[in-house]
Scaffold this motif. Structure first.
Motif, short mmCIF file in Angstrom:
data_model
loop_
_atom_site.label_atom_id
_atom_site.label_comp_id
_atom_site.label_asym_id
_atom_site.label_seq_id
_atom_site.Cartn_x
_atom_site.Cartn_y
_atom_site.Cartn_z
N GLU A 47 1.13 -0.91 0.11
CA GLU A 47 0.34 0.49 0.36
C GLU A 47 0.56 1.24 0.03
O GLU A 47 1.70 1.37 0.47
CB GLU A 47 -0.80 -0.41 1.36
CG GLU A 47 -1.70 1.23 0.61
CD GLU A 47 -2.75 1.37 2.32
OE1 GLU A 47 -2.33 0.46 3.20
OE2 GLU A 47 -4.15 1.28 2.71
N ASP A 48 0.49 2.41 -0.47
CA ASP A 48 1.25 3.59 -0.65
C ASP A 48 2.08 3.96 0.61
O ASP A 48 2.52 4.63 1.00
CB ASP A 48 0.32 4.66 -1.41
CG ASP A 48 0.26 4.06 -2.97
OD1 ASP A 48 1.08 3.23 -3.56
OD2 ASP A 48 -0.38 4.76 -3.39
N ALA A 49 0.71 4.55 1.93
CA ALA A 49 1.14 4.64 2.84
C ALA A 49 1.90 3.54 3.83
O ALA A 49 2.28 3.82 4.90
CB ALA A 49 -0.04 4.88 3.47
N MET A 50 2.38 2.23 2.64
CA MET A 50 2.93 1.45 3.84
C MET A 50 2.64 0.74 5.22
O MET A 50 2.93 0.24 5.65
CB MET A 50 4.45 2.36 4.29
CG MET A 50 5.16 2.35 2.79
SD MET A 50 6.20 1.28 2.70
CE MET A 50 7.03 0.09 3.37
N LYS A 51 1.24 1.46 4.54
CA LYS A 51 0.01 0.47 5.94
C LYS A 51 0.35 -1.73 5.78
O LYS A 51 0.11 -1.93 6.56
CB LYS A 51 -1.28 0.73 5.91
CG LYS A 51 -1.96 0.28 6.84
CD LYS A 51 -3.32 1.26 6.88
CE LYS A 51 -4.59 0.28 7.55
NZ LYS A 51 -5.81 1.18 6.93
N GLY A 52 0.11 -1.54 4.31
CA GLY A 52 0.40 -3.28 4.37
C GLY A 52 0.99 -3.55 3.11
O GLY A 52 1.91 -3.27 2.72
N PHE A 53 1.28 -4.82 3.89
CA PHE A 53 2.46 -6.11 2.91
C PHE A 53 1.73 -7.35 2.71
O PHE A 53 1.54 -7.29 3.63
CB PHE A 53 3.66 -4.98 3.79
CG PHE A 53 4.69 -5.66 2.30
CD1 PHE A 53 5.29 -7.44 2.95
CD2 PHE A 53 5.08 -5.05 1.43
CE1 PHE A 53 6.10 -8.03 2.13
CE2 PHE A 53 6.54 -5.67 0.96
CZ PHE A 53 7.03 -7.24 1.03
N ALA A 54 2.22 -8.00 1.36
CA ALA A 54 2.08 -9.05 1.41
C ALA A 54 2.62 -8.96 -0.05
O ALA A 54 3.00 -9.14 -1.50
CB ALA A 54 0.63 -9.30 0.96
#
Length: 115
Positions: free
Chosen positions: A70-77
């Motif tokens: 996610e652009d805001a670095m909230k999610g990553f997978a």
């Protein structure tokens, strides 16, 4: 847009994407980062079950691997495979084909078969 993306690849992307969406990430802020020489890199976006997903080619990602962020670095997978408890060496990884996939936050699944 380039050629079609395999059903298997789309399914793997969806499996990695769904936990991010359920955790509150918004599809319009998520992108999939792929190898520059990957077939999927020809696309600007791909259609997933959650909506349009932006595609960003990168010279830092090896072919056959990808990740969602996610652009805001909230999610990553990760969208690459994991076989067993240990990740195989790079040489073995490029030659192996597996039908055993594990999906979830930080889990590994293979998007394309190795050469």
């Amino acid at each position: 847009m380039g050629g079609s993306i395999s059903f298997k690849a789309l399914r793997l992307i969806d499996q990695a994407l769904i936990p991010l969406i359920k955790s509150g990430c918004q599809i319009d802020k998520i992108k999939i980062v792929v190898a520059e020489n990957a077939d999927i890199a020809e696309h600007k976006a791909i259609h997933t079950s959650a909506g349009e997903l932006r595609v960003e080619p990168s010279g830092l990602v090896p072919k056959g691997y990808a990740y969602l962020i996610e652009d805001a670095m909230k999610g990553f997978a990760w969208v690459i495979r994991k076989k067993g408890k240990e990740q195989p060496s790079q040489d073995k990884r490029s030659k192996q084909r597996s039908r055993n996939y594990k999906v979830g936050k930080g889990s590994f699944i293979k998007v394309t078969s190795g050469t």
